[in-house]
Design a protein around this motif. Structure first.
Motif, mmCIF file in Angstrom:
data_model
loop_
_atom_site.group_PDB
_atom_site.id
_atom_site.type_symbol
_atom_site.label_atom_id
_atom_site.label_comp_id
_atom_site.label_asym_id
_atom_site.label_seq_id
_atom_site.Cartn_x
_atom_site.Cartn_y
_atom_site.Cartn_z
ATOM 1 N N UNK A 1 -62.951 41.579 -39.858
ATOM 2 C CA UNK A 1 -62.289 42.880 -39.975
ATOM 3 C C UNK A 1 -61.225 42.831 -41.057
ATOM 4 N N UNK A 2 -61.208 43.876 -41.879
ATOM 5 C CA UNK A 2 -60.167 44.069 -42.888
ATOM 6 C C UNK A 2 -59.557 45.430 -42.600
ATOM 7 N N UNK A 3 -58.364 45.479 -42.057
ATOM 8 C CA UNK A 3 -57.788 46.750 -41.655
ATOM 9 C C UNK A 3 -58.660 47.400 -40.597
ATOM 10 N N UNK A 4 -59.157 48.617 -40.867
ATOM 11 C CA UNK A 4 -60.026 49.325 -39.933
ATOM 12 C C UNK A 4 -61.504 49.153 -40.273
ATOM 13 N N UNK A 5 -61.808 48.268 -41.222
ATOM 14 C CA UNK A 5 -63.178 48.079 -41.689
ATOM 15 C C UNK A 5 -63.767 46.815 -41.066
ATOM 16 N N UNK A 6 -64.985 46.919 -40.563
ATOM 17 C CA UNK A 6 -65.697 45.762 -40.022
ATOM 18 C C UNK A 6 -66.821 45.387 -40.973
ATOM 19 N N UNK A 7 -66.915 44.113 -41.296
ATOM 20 C CA UNK A 7 -67.992 43.634 -42.162
ATOM 21 C C UNK A 7 -68.875 42.668 -41.378
ATOM 22 N N UNK A 8 -70.179 42.789 -41.607
ATOM 23 C CA UNK A 8 -71.170 42.013 -40.873
ATOM 24 C C UNK A 8 -71.840 41.053 -41.851
ATOM 25 N N UNK A 9 -71.542 39.789 -41.699
ATOM 26 C CA UNK A 9 -72.031 38.801 -42.665
ATOM 27 C C UNK A 9 -73.547 38.695 -42.668
ATOM 28 N N UNK A 10 -74.183 38.817 -41.504
ATOM 29 C CA UNK A 10 -75.624 38.602 -41.428
ATOM 30 C C UNK A 10 -76.418 39.781 -41.984
ATOM 31 N N UNK A 11 -76.002 40.996 -41.675
ATOM 32 C CA UNK A 11 -76.735 42.182 -42.135
ATOM 33 C C UNK A 11 -76.159 42.782 -43.420
ATOM 34 N N UNK A 12 -74.974 42.322 -43.827
ATOM 35 C CA UNK A 12 -74.240 42.849 -44.978
ATOM 36 C C UNK A 12 -73.868 44.317 -44.775
ATOM 37 N N UNK B 1 -69.119 40.584 -49.305
ATOM 38 C CA UNK B 1 -70.549 40.585 -48.991
ATOM 39 C C UNK B 1 -71.412 40.482 -50.244
ATOM 40 N N UNK B 2 -70.779 40.255 -51.386
ATOM 41 C CA UNK B 2 -71.443 39.966 -52.652
ATOM 42 C C UNK B 2 -72.320 41.104 -53.165
ATOM 43 N N UNK B 3 -71.837 42.319 -52.990
ATOM 44 C CA UNK B 3 -72.482 43.449 -53.661
ATOM 45 C C UNK B 3 -72.019 43.461 -55.116
ATOM 46 N N UNK C 1 -75.035 49.876 -45.848
ATOM 47 C CA UNK C 1 -75.965 48.747 -45.785
ATOM 48 C C UNK C 1 -76.764 48.693 -47.081
ATOM 49 N N UNK C 2 -77.370 47.557 -47.388
ATOM 50 C CA UNK C 2 -78.213 47.484 -48.589
ATOM 51 C C UNK C 2 -79.346 48.510 -48.524
#
Length: 254
Positions: free
Chosen positions: A52-63, A110-112, A243-244
């Motif tokens: 989590x970054x602030x109010x943002x959630x990032x999902x490493x597996x699904x990006x 997430x390397x976009x 998502x991608x």
């Protein structure tokens, strides 16, 4: 490389955006004497795959990148899909309280890659030319994203592409399922432009937005409307999910 180590490198290896040029709408930037407090992101590990970054959630597996927002408009012309709640709320489908800097960092973690294909080049007198910037095929492919909206509909949780909540004013048809493009936007006078303008995702393309719509009529600001009977009431809480983008395979020919 471990994900947390990569996060450390992104945070401390330099600016998030390398560009330094005037945005499309410089009048929307704060006055020179207006105080500006830099955002200091803090990354919190939730479990083995989520951060989590602030109010943002990032999902490493699904990006996937997800964050809260609210419905902002149910009628009227749209130029933006998402803006900060202190931004251009008179022309955006959603508004949110998240930091644009946090969202840009989530893309980096997430390397976009950034694709600058939808940003107009500057001209010789400081305005904008009619030519777009260049991007490699790898950048274009990697920067294409899908944006979904999730919300409570009675006792059910529903999720659809945000394109299904936008309608073409002339034809009445739903916005096509073309991708959105992460471009990163600009740094201007040492400030990250979407952080100061609030321009997060634009339907009518603009250099100040972090994300732009790739589809048809993205240079016409008289085309897109909220889709009647699909968009819930103003201030309805939603979750936006990035998502991608994946091309839908064509059906086999008989």
């Amino acid at each position: 490389m471990q994900f947390r180590h990569f996060a450390f490198l992104v945070l401390f290896s330099g600016p998030l955006v390398a560009q330094d040029r005037a945005p499309v709408e410089p009048d929307s930037l704060p006055a020179p004497d207006q105080p500006f407090e830099p955002v200091k992101p803090a990354i919190v590990k939730l479990d083995e795959t989520r951060y989590r970054i602030g109010e943002i959630t990032i999902h490493k597996d699904t990006r996937e990148i997800s964050f809260p927002a609210k419905v902002n408009m149910t009628d009227g012309l749209l130029e933006f899909l998402i803006v900060h709640h202190n931004g251009k709320i008179h022309e955006s489908l959603f508004h949110t309280a998240i930091s644009a800097t946090h969202l840009n960092l989530a893309f980096k973690l997430l390397r976009y890659p950034e694709s600058r294909e939808l940003y107009l080049k500057p001209n010789e007198i400081g305005g904008l030319s009619g030519e777009f910037e260049e991007a490699t095929e790898a950048e274009k492919k990697g920067a294409r994203i899908r944006i979904d909206v999730e919300w409570e509909d009675g006792e059910k949780i529903r999720r659809v592409p945000v394109n299904e909540w936008v309608q073409h004013a002339a034809t009445g048809s739903v916005m096509p399922s073309d991708p959105w493009v992460y471009g990163g936007s600009e740094v201007y006078s040492g400030k990250y432009v979407p952080e100061t303008t609030g321009d997060i995702a634009a339907i009518f393309i603009t250099n100040s937005a972090m994300i732009n719509f790739l589809g048809k009529d993205n240079q016409d600001d008289t085309v897109w409307l909220p889709y009647p009977k699909r968009v819930p009431a103003i201030e309805t809480n939603v979750k936006l999910i990035i998502a991608p983008f994946q091309e839908t395979p064509s059906p086999p020919k008989p």
